[in-house]
Scaffold this active site. Sequence first.
Site, short mmCIF file in Angstrom:
data_model
loop_
_atom_site.label_atom_id
_atom_site.label_comp_id
_atom_site.label_asym_id
_atom_site.label_seq_id
_atom_site.Cartn_x
_atom_site.Cartn_y
_atom_site.Cartn_z
N TRP A 1 64.21 -56.03 63.02
CA TRP A 1 63.58 -57.35 62.93
C TRP A 1 62.34 -57.33 62.06
CZ3 TRP A 1 66.58 -61.14 63.41
CH2 TRP A 1 67.63 -61.12 64.34
N LYS B 1 65.75 -65.29 74.08
CA LYS B 1 65.72 -64.02 74.82
C LYS B 1 65.10 -64.24 76.20
CE LYS B 1 66.96 -62.42 70.76
NZ LYS B 1 66.33 -62.34 69.47
N ASP C 1 55.67 -60.93 66.18
CA ASP C 1 56.98 -61.46 66.59
C ASP C 1 57.24 -60.90 67.99
OD1 ASP C 1 59.63 -62.03 67.06
OD2 ASP C 1 60.40 -61.01 65.27
#
Length: 369
Positions: free
Chosen positions: A112, A205, A181
């Site tokens: 990511w 999530k 993030d």
Amino acid sequence: MHSTEGEYIYMSRVYNFNAGPAALPLPVLEQAQAEMLEWGGSGMSVMEMSHRSKDFASIVEAAEANVRKLMNISDDYEVLFLQGGASLQFAMIPMNLRRPGKTADYVDTGSWASKAIKEAKVTGTTNVAWSGKEENYMRVPKEGELNLTSGAEYVHICSNETIGGIRFPDFPKTDAPLIADMSSEIMSRVIDVSQFSMIYAGAQKNLGPSGLALVIIRKDLIERTSEDTPIFLRYSTHAKEKSLYNTPNTWAIYILKLVTDYFDSLGGIAEVQKINEAKAKALYDVLDSSSFWRAPADKESRSIMNVVWRLPSEELEETFVAEAKKAGMVGLKGHRSVGGIRASIYNAVPKEAVDCLIAFMKDFEAKNG
Ligand SMILES: *Cc1c(COP(=O)(O)O)cnc(C)c1O
């Protein structure tokens, strides 16, 4: 099959270890179901309401108030609900916060973080201050390992790498504004928001449905954006309009409100963290108990949300995933880029799900070890 908490036993619901979209708290789904046809005397479902109505305003205000309360966020920050998931933030951050000719620092801890870096490189100078790539992304950097640019516009980290299963136990101290993030760990542990200039997370999530990003950003940072930036892509646009510049993802904001109500009912994030740590410890204890299992992440960098491990062979890994599924546990296949097994044990995954997985693992090892 197993029973779950709550009033009913859903015979068809499984223990869900998906990485995202992922499990939602059962009481939230039950409330959404109960309010599906008619919300709060409005005569319609939340999906059918005007986003400019008083009813919806009360939902979005309550969602923001919940986020502020649970994360203890001061008035120095805006709390925004944006579309495009976390991935649009990969693009918006450099477009808004890196002024022409300046450099942004990024820490490359895995899939990511790399995706954020790739996007940042499209629009300007991007310094990779550290990369774990050559070590297969098995750890986060130590303090002092970062090669930061003096006068950088900001430093970007991915605080929890969903695919590699590593996280920052504590966060780097930087002169430049720190941006994180937190998609796969938001509200899973108590953090000091004031350490960060910006925190963002895709909702799917820990917070709700996909297509929604929670953005927490310091008000002074918002002022940086140049007039060359498309209006829709400016943080200032959405801050000024309280996340209602255009039609937002109203349903996702409503579910996020219910999810955060639920965290609050558990006693807040400190209590949620205790449950999460207990779940993760129980699972890592099994992984550390025998050489049948191998958890590649460095111990100090282990994620408590995404637990990644290998078995002695890929064939056994396939059998493990298939047999777990038969036993009512799904979503355990590792990401296609790294293989192996991954259990995502987000806030909404109950302790009983992890206990059930552990019992299955002990049995599996006895049969195959
Ligand atoms: C899932 C995830 C993303 C991407 O989220 P989208 O909402 O699909 O854009 C970004 N970062 C991390 C850490 C993630 O886990």
